[in-house]
Design an enzyme around this catalytic site. Structure first.
Site, PDB file in Angstrom:
ATOM      1  N   SER A  29       0.740  -1.186   0.056  1.00  0.00           N
ATOM      2  CA  SER A  29      -0.061   0.043  -0.056  1.00  0.00           C
ATOM      3  C   SER A  29       0.712   1.355  -0.122  1.00  0.00           C
ATOM      4  O   SER A  29       1.913   1.269   0.521  1.00  0.00           O
ATOM      5  CB  SER A  29      -0.579  -0.013   1.231  1.00  0.00           C
ATOM      6  OG  SER A  29      -1.354   1.050   1.497  1.00  0.00           O
ATOM      7  N   TYR A  69      -1.754   0.075  10.178  1.00  0.00           N
ATOM      8  CA  TYR A  69      -2.120  -0.950   8.939  1.00  0.00           C
ATOM      9  C   TYR A  69      -0.752  -0.653   8.044  1.00  0.00           C
ATOM     10  O   TYR A  69      -0.496  -1.497   7.354  1.00  0.00           O
ATOM     11  CB  TYR A  69      -3.553  -0.263   8.316  1.00  0.00           C
ATOM     12  CG  TYR A  69      -3.547  -0.469   6.919  1.00  0.00           C
ATOM     13  CD1 TYR A  69      -4.049  -1.892   6.564  1.00  0.00           C
ATOM     14  CD2 TYR A  69      -3.258   0.401   5.837  1.00  0.00           C
ATOM     15  CE1 TYR A  69      -4.147  -2.244   4.887  1.00  0.00           C
ATOM     16  CE2 TYR A  69      -3.432   0.130   4.458  1.00  0.00           C
ATOM     17  CZ  TYR A  69      -3.895  -1.258   4.105  1.00  0.00           C
ATOM     18  OH  TYR A  69      -4.168  -1.712   2.931  1.00  0.00           O
ATOM     19  N   LYS A 112       1.952  -3.587   6.592  1.00  0.00           N
ATOM     20  CA  LYS A 112       2.333  -3.836   4.984  1.00  0.00           C
ATOM     21  C   LYS A 112       3.636  -3.372   4.946  1.00  0.00           C
ATOM     22  O   LYS A 112       4.462  -4.416   4.074  1.00  0.00           O
ATOM     23  CB  LYS A 112       1.494  -2.884   4.041  1.00  0.00           C
ATOM     24  CG  LYS A 112       0.037  -2.870   4.108  1.00  0.00           C
ATOM     25  CD  LYS A 112      -0.307  -4.345   3.335  1.00  0.00           C
ATOM     26  CE  LYS A 112      -1.733  -4.518   3.350  1.00  0.00           C
ATOM     27  NZ  LYS A 112      -2.014  -5.928   2.697  1.00  0.00           N
TER      28      LYS A 112
HETATM   29  N1  UFG Z   1     -12.885  11.073   2.277  1.00  0.00           N
HETATM   30  C1  UFG Z   1     -13.858  11.913   2.394  1.00  0.00           C
HETATM   31  N2  UFG Z   1     -14.903  11.697   3.160  1.00  0.00           N
HETATM   32  C2  UFG Z   1     -15.283  10.169   3.336  1.00  0.00           C
HETATM   33  C3  UFG Z   1     -14.411   9.355   2.897  1.00  0.00           C
HETATM   34  C4  UFG Z   1     -13.241   9.794   2.429  1.00  0.00           C
HETATM   35  O1  UFG Z   1     -13.582  13.107   2.345  1.00  0.00           O
HETATM   36  O2  UFG Z   1     -16.474  10.098   3.803  1.00  0.00           O
HETATM   37  C5  UFG Z   1     -11.540  11.514   1.654  1.00  0.00           C
HETATM   38  C6  UFG Z   1     -10.582  11.142   2.618  1.00  0.00           C
HETATM   39  O3  UFG Z   1     -10.030  12.076   3.365  1.00  0.00           O
HETATM   40  C7  UFG Z   1      -9.507  10.583   1.418  1.00  0.00           C
HETATM   41  C8  UFG Z   1     -10.160  10.443   0.177  1.00  0.00           C
HETATM   42  O4  UFG Z   1     -11.507  10.912   0.435  1.00  0.00           O
HETATM   43  O5  UFG Z   1      -8.706  11.971   1.110  1.00  0.00           O
HETATM   44  C9  UFG Z   1      -9.862   8.952  -0.063  1.00  0.00           C
HETATM   45  O6  UFG Z   1     -10.374   8.433   1.013  1.00  0.00           O
HETATM   46  P1  UFG Z   1     -10.456   6.779   1.374  1.00  0.00           P
HETATM   47  O7  UFG Z   1     -11.000   6.598   2.635  1.00  0.00           O
HETATM   48  O8  UFG Z   1     -11.495   6.169  -0.032  1.00  0.00           O
HETATM   49  O9  UFG Z   1      -9.200   6.089   0.794  1.00  0.00           O
HETATM   50  P2  UFG Z   1      -7.960   6.459   1.576  1.00  0.00           P
HETATM   51  O10 UFG Z   1      -6.915   7.142   0.876  1.00  0.00           O
HETATM   52  O11 UFG Z   1      -7.978   7.071   2.933  1.00  0.00           O
HETATM   53  O12 UFG Z   1      -7.182   4.941   1.770  1.00  0.00           O
HETATM   54  C10 UFG Z   1      -6.671   4.130   0.845  1.00  0.00           C
HETATM   55  C11 UFG Z   1      -6.973   2.803   0.966  1.00  0.00           C
HETATM   56  C12 UFG Z   1      -6.270   2.523   2.325  1.00  0.00           C
HETATM   57  C13 UFG Z   1      -4.942   2.858   2.393  1.00  0.00           C
HETATM   58  C14 UFG Z   1      -4.797   4.383   2.179  1.00  0.00           C
HETATM   59  C15 UFG Z   1      -3.363   4.791   1.902  1.00  0.00           C
HETATM   60  O13 UFG Z   1      -8.360   2.650   1.178  1.00  0.00           O
HETATM   61  O14 UFG Z   1      -6.216   1.181   2.488  1.00  0.00           O
HETATM   62  O15 UFG Z   1      -5.577   4.592   0.788  1.00  0.00           O
HETATM   63  O16 UFG Z   1      -3.593   6.173   2.548  1.00  0.00           O
HETATM   64  F1  UFG Z   1      -4.221   2.484   3.361  1.00  0.00           F
END
Ligand code: UFG
Length: 321
Positions: free
Chosen positions: A116, A140, A144
């Site tokens: 990741s 997490y 990894k």
């Molecule tokens: N976000 C929002 N509102 C929400 C959900 C997400 O604004 O309700 C934003 C988050 O802050 C982020 C973006 O949307 O900027 C993407 O969020 P996700 O939760 O979809 O994905 P992440 O980037 O947090 O997580 C992904 C993978 C994880 C991994 C991570 C690494 O899902 O498994 O990338 O940063 F660990």
């Protein structure tokens, strides 16, 4: 190749099975169905087993004459990993050791591991290439990175051939709508926005509008899940052809802000997306974008989904069904 797809009933794993079958390989899914779905196993048999169970793993590999392993199975809720690290280290690291040891015991020697971009933590600069320091900011990402390190030492000691593919944000679904993203609880941005557009849940909350980015919301590199799947197959084929073991960053090399993702869903769906602005979610870096050039040259691979609306359209088609 006969490929044991560990975690093959999950979102990315099931798309990898589809891609393996289409490339003429034989996927055999190993999954405990705790997070995965039996309906997602459509391209080969399912062995219902747990990663904690070394004996079942060993017999799965030897009885089925497995040529290679792809390992997707892991807990992947960043927030939960902070409050319950024990669960994450036990499964993502401890149980992965069971899998690697089962491979050593049975003579299987090629593995692709789901890593990741969370292993990088808050990057010094974007786009992120493989030379950047890895400094996870949550358990997490740490799990990894620990497995990446284990792979290096196992590779040296036991001739294990491996690739660790560091995904940025997996997105989209099978364009034919057979499988797609389905998490419970759902925490990922695109499905949440789509559900908000469909009226299945309330307005999507934007986590932070004061980031140092052009529109104040944070930026991610969304890569289509079938492009990720293809990279795994290319990785296995390269390992079998003698490529060296290594870790590669997988994204499309372009980032989209949360507001841009909302706008894309609105365009693709033709609906209004209700949203609310909220505070930052702890632990979110402002911008994560891959430099995928090493993956492109090493794997002879290229993302096919380069149009963001097209990625979102495949997700919309799946969720709106
Ligand atoms: N976000 C929002 N509102 C929400 C959900 C997400 O604004 O309700 C934003 C988050 O802050 C982020 C973006 O949307 O900027 C993407 O969020 P996700 O939760 O979809 O994905 P992440 O980037 O947090 O997580 C992904 C993978 C994880 C991994 C991570 C690494 O899902 O498994 O990338 O940063 F660990």
């Amino acid at each position: 190749m006969r490929v044991l797809v560990v975690g093959g009933a999950g979102y990315i794993g099931s798309h990898a099975c589809l891609a393996l079958a289409e490339a003429g390989h034989e996927p055999i899914v190993y999954d405990n169905l705790e997070e995965g779905h039996d309906w997602a196993v459509q391209w080969g048999p399912l062995i219902k087993g747990d990663l904690a169970d070394g004996e079942t793993l060993r017999s799965a590999i030897s009885d089925r004459q497995i040529d290679a392993v792809i390992h997707f199975a892991a807990y992947a809720y960043v927030g939960e990993s902070v409050t319950n690290p024990r669960k994450y280290f036990a499964n993502n690291v401890g149980n992965t050791l069971n899998l690697l040891n089962a491979m050593l015991d049975t003579g299987a020697r090629d593995i692709i591991f789901s890593s990741s971009c969370a292993t990088f933590g808050v990057p010094d600069r974007v786009p992120i290439d493989e030379s950047q320091p890895q400094a996870p900011i949550n358990p997490y990402g740490e799990t990894k990175l620990m497995v990446e390190k284990i792979l290096r030492w196992y590779g040296e000691a036991y001739d294990l051939n491996w690739m660790a593919l560091r995904y940025f944000n997996a997105a989209g679904a099978d364009p034919e709508g057979r499988i797609g993203e389905s998490h419970d609880p759902e925490t990922h941005l695109i499905p949440l926005i789509i559900d908000a557009a469909l009226g299945k849940r309330g307005p999507v909350k934007i986590f932070g509008t004061d980031y140092p980015t052009p529109d104040g919301t944070n930026i991610r590199d969304y890569i289509h899940v079938l492009d990720l799947a293809d990279a795994h197959i290319k990785g296995l084929e390269k390992l079998k052809a003698g490529a060296s073991s290594q870790a590669l960053n997988l994204g499309i090399g372009r980032g989209y802000s949360v507001r841009e993702v909302i706008e894309s869903v609105a365009r693709v769906s033709g609906r209004e997306v209700p949203f609310e602005e909220g505070p930052r979610r702890p632990g979110d870096p402002p911008e994560l974008v891959a430099d995928p050039s090493r993956a492109i040259s090493t794997l002879d691979w290229e993302p096919r989904y380069t149009d963001f609306d097209e990625i979102v359209r495949t997700a919309w088609n799946w969720h709106s069904r």
